[in-house]
Design an enzyme around this catalytic site. Structure first.
Site, PDB file in Angstrom:
ATOM      1  N   ASP A   1       4.462   3.930  -4.209  1.00 56.39           N
ATOM      2  CA  ASP A   1       4.072   2.800  -5.068  1.00 56.39           C
ATOM      3  C   ASP A   1       4.884   1.551  -4.763  1.00 56.39           C
ATOM      4  O   ASP A   1       5.393   0.877  -5.665  1.00 56.39           O
ATOM      5  CB  ASP A   1       4.185   3.172  -6.547  1.00 56.39           C
TER       6      ASP A   1
ATOM      7  N   HIS B   1      -0.707   4.580  -6.421  1.00 59.22           N
ATOM      8  CA  HIS B   1      -1.252   3.220  -6.512  1.00 59.22           C
ATOM      9  C   HIS B   1      -1.641   2.669  -5.147  1.00 59.22           C
ATOM     10  O   HIS B   1      -2.600   1.904  -5.041  1.00 59.22           O
ATOM     11  CB  HIS B   1      -0.227   2.274  -7.158  1.00 59.22           C
TER      12      HIS B   1
END
Length: 627
Positions: free
Chosen positions: A58, A127
């Site tokens: 992320d 993500h």
């Protein structure tokens, strides 16, 4: 965990996770927070003269980060990670295996065209994971540019072999394992089925310091929606656990497996929950032989976050729900609490001039017991110039009273809990499943499965795969039609419905087959998007030709990129000694030029799928079934 002096045998590794570059980048107050903190992290790496930086996923907040975010990231990495300082460790493993998804399958500091002073090794998170027809992610852009080494990728849902990057500095050897984010339920099942293998060096396997970086749920969010620590191999020495945002960077020992776990947490507050209120740190890991030491480094540029809870029912002497002016009393009480938190934040900031001026403030008010909330909007107007999050300073909530157990009624008390912003993670697929399980019978799914639909909706929402839901519906419809044809089901509605119900239940039990269905449907969706892109490019070229304009010739042909793999074992050893002196470093680079590379071209085309009419029934177009 021991104390020792750094020397030529000691690795110094800067560890960070969940930087979430680009989070709230359009916010006028908080828009630059993630970029400022990244610069602070890289500055710490440079000042401490670390051997390399290890990121636990992320790095980016969005799967498709904006140009501003990518540009700011490239700017920072170029500023802090390029230079003439020699890299003092070598790589012993087969780099063609470690970086086999890259077109440049070797570590960036050994590239003769680059001058890297601080290598970065990173896995991807949930993500910034690979998506699309070519399965690329934002980290692959940085990797291709030579600013980062992306490792730990695995696309197989049948078996995962984690091959370590073998590093050596003096007499210290590190086996660096990495596993990028995988849906927790799938990975949980693969661990249970013994489908995850961590490969170990054949020579002197007990002399290696085994470091594993992972990006999964650590805390339990469901029966299988997390990864228990005991699933991991007991030969590991240290696990760096990404994804969890609460900072618990001090290594804690797992009593069962005996390894240590460090959870660095995020470097930015992305949710106003208790875990995010813990002071943010990064780690400076020292490794010498089999010994290690983790040094905590507090981040000074992170915006302070203070939160407090109020339960109105706990103050009967102050608040009476029958009092007509009780709402004004509650508002005054909340204002007093907010002022106290602001005073505390200001005192902290006076000792740290690098900290942003406006803090994050959160006051959670439980108004269970007959109380009514006041206007949050009017309340927040008083603090627009003093806090970074004026719109959500106050959060009102009530604890739902659970109904008595009744087979005919659902227990909504168990379903309805704190909102996601208060620390509970609600996933799209969970919401889809919950909706269909609690919906009326007439709107429940009878052909599709909740799991498959949930995965498709998640792809649509998170990865912007606009054809994901449509392709899943088509795929499962086609499969059901084939099943009915093979069964030669009579063309009676009741019999058809019964066969469809049985078929659906059998698919729900076979989770691996259902995973394969969803993956195939997503592949179709990505291929469909690629075809659309080619068609758009082609039509644009035709328009340019019609108007007499010249095209630039950078349209895509829709085929997957050519993959190149070098003979990494030879390259790794030839270039591994870089950093001993400038002469050795230069000869190491020149040595790489003579290494041959094999080029393997993989082209895969997708035939258009026949699309049934939108209102077509399950049994339409089945001549072998109709009498």
């Amino acid at each position: 965990l021991v104390l020792f002096r750094d020397d030529e045998d000691t690795f110094k590794i800067l560890i960070a996770t969940d930087i979430h570059l680009g989070y709230l980048e359009k916010d006028p107050v908080r828009g630059n927070d993630t970029f400022v903190t990244l610069n602070e992290i890289l500055d710490h790496a440079q000042n401490n003269e670390v051997d390399f930086i290890l990121l636990g996923g992320d790095l980016f907040h969005e799967n498709k980060p904006s140009r501003k975010t990518v540009h700011s990231c490239l700017e920072s990495l170029r500023k802090y990670c390029m230079g003439d300082r020699p890299v003092q460790f070598e790589i012993l493993s087969d780099q063609a295996v470690n970086f086999h998804y890259s077109k440049f399958p070797w570590v960036n500091y050994q590239d003769e065209n680059l001058n890297i002073s601080i290598p970065i090794f990173s896995i991807h998170g949930n993500h910034d994971d690979p998506t699309g027809a070519d399965a690329l992610c934002a980290l692959d852009i940085l990797s291709c540019a030579g600013l980062l080494n992306h490792f730990g990728r695995s696309t197989s849902v049948e078996k995962i072999d984690i091959s370590p990057i073998l590093l050596r500095k003096g007499r210290t050897k590190i086996a660096l394992y990495g596993l990028g984010a995988i849906p927790d339920e799938r990975l949980y099942r693969m661990f249970v089925n013994k489908q995850v293998t961590m490969l170990r060096p054949k020579e002197d396997e007990d002399s290696w310091f085994n470091l594993f970086v992972i990006h999964q749920n650590r805390s339990k969010h469901g029966a299988t929606n997390y990864i228990p620590e005991q699933f991991l191999d007991d030969f590991i020495d240290l696990v760096v656990w990404g994804h969890e945002h609460e900072c618990k960077i001090a290594p804690s020992q797992n009593e069962q497996q005996r390894f240590y776990v460090s959870q660095p947490g995020s470097s930015v507050v992305t949710s106003l929950s208790p875990g995010e209120a813990v002071k943010k740190h990064i780690g400076l890991l020292h490794v010498k032989g089999k010994k290690m030491k983790m040094q905590k480094i507090a981040l000074e540029t992170v915006r302070t976050f203070h939160m407090e809870d109020i339960v109105l029912a706990d103050h009967p002497d102050l608040f009476n729900p029958d009092n007509p002016k009780v709402t004004q009393a509650i508002q005054a009480f909340c204002m007093e609490k907010v002022e106290l938190m602001l005073d505390k934040a200001e005192r902290e900031r006076l000792g740290n001039p690098r900290q942003p001026e406006k803090p994050l403030i959160r006051l959670r008010v439980d108004y269970t017991g007959g109380f009514e909330p006041f206007s949050v909007h009017r309340f927040s107007q008083k603090y627009v110039d003093r806090v970074a999050n004026p719109k959500d300073i106050i959060h009102f909530f009530r604890h739902r009273e659970q109904k008595e157990k009744d087979d005919s009624d659902l227990n909504f008390g168990k379903l309805v809990s704190r909102p996601a912003s208060e620390g509970m993670t609600l996933r799209v697929e969970d919401l889809v499943k919950q909706y269909f399980q609690t919906a009326e019978k007439k709107v429940q799914l009878s052909l599709l499965t909740e799991r498959g639909m949930g995965e498709a909706v998640q792809e649509f929402v998170d990865k912007e795969e606009k054809d994901a839901i449509e392709e899943l519906v088509k795929f499962q419809l086609e499969k059901t039609q084939r099943f009915l044809k093979e069964r030669r089901t009579d063309a009676e509605e009741e019999k058809i419905d019964e066969e469809v119900r049985k078929f659906r239940e059998s698919r729900k039990k076979n989770t691996e087959e259902e995973d394969e269905e969803v993956r195939e449907a997503m592949t179709r969706a990505r291929a469909h998007r690629s075809e659309d892109t080619v068609l758009v490019a082609a039509s644009s070229d035709e328009e340019l030709m019609d108007t007499g304009m010249k095209g630039t010739g950078d349209s895509d042909d829709g085929l997957p990129a050519t993959l190149s793999r070098g003979s990494g074992r030879a390259r790794g050893r030839a270039r591994g000694a870089r950093g001993q002196n400038s002469t050795a470093r230069g000869s190491s680079r020149r040595g790489r030029g003579s290494t041959s590379q094999e080029t393997a071209t993989s082209s895969r085309t997708y035939k258009p799928v026949s699309v049934p009419a939108k209102n077509m029934s399950v049994m339409d177009g089945r001549p072998s079934v109709c009498p």
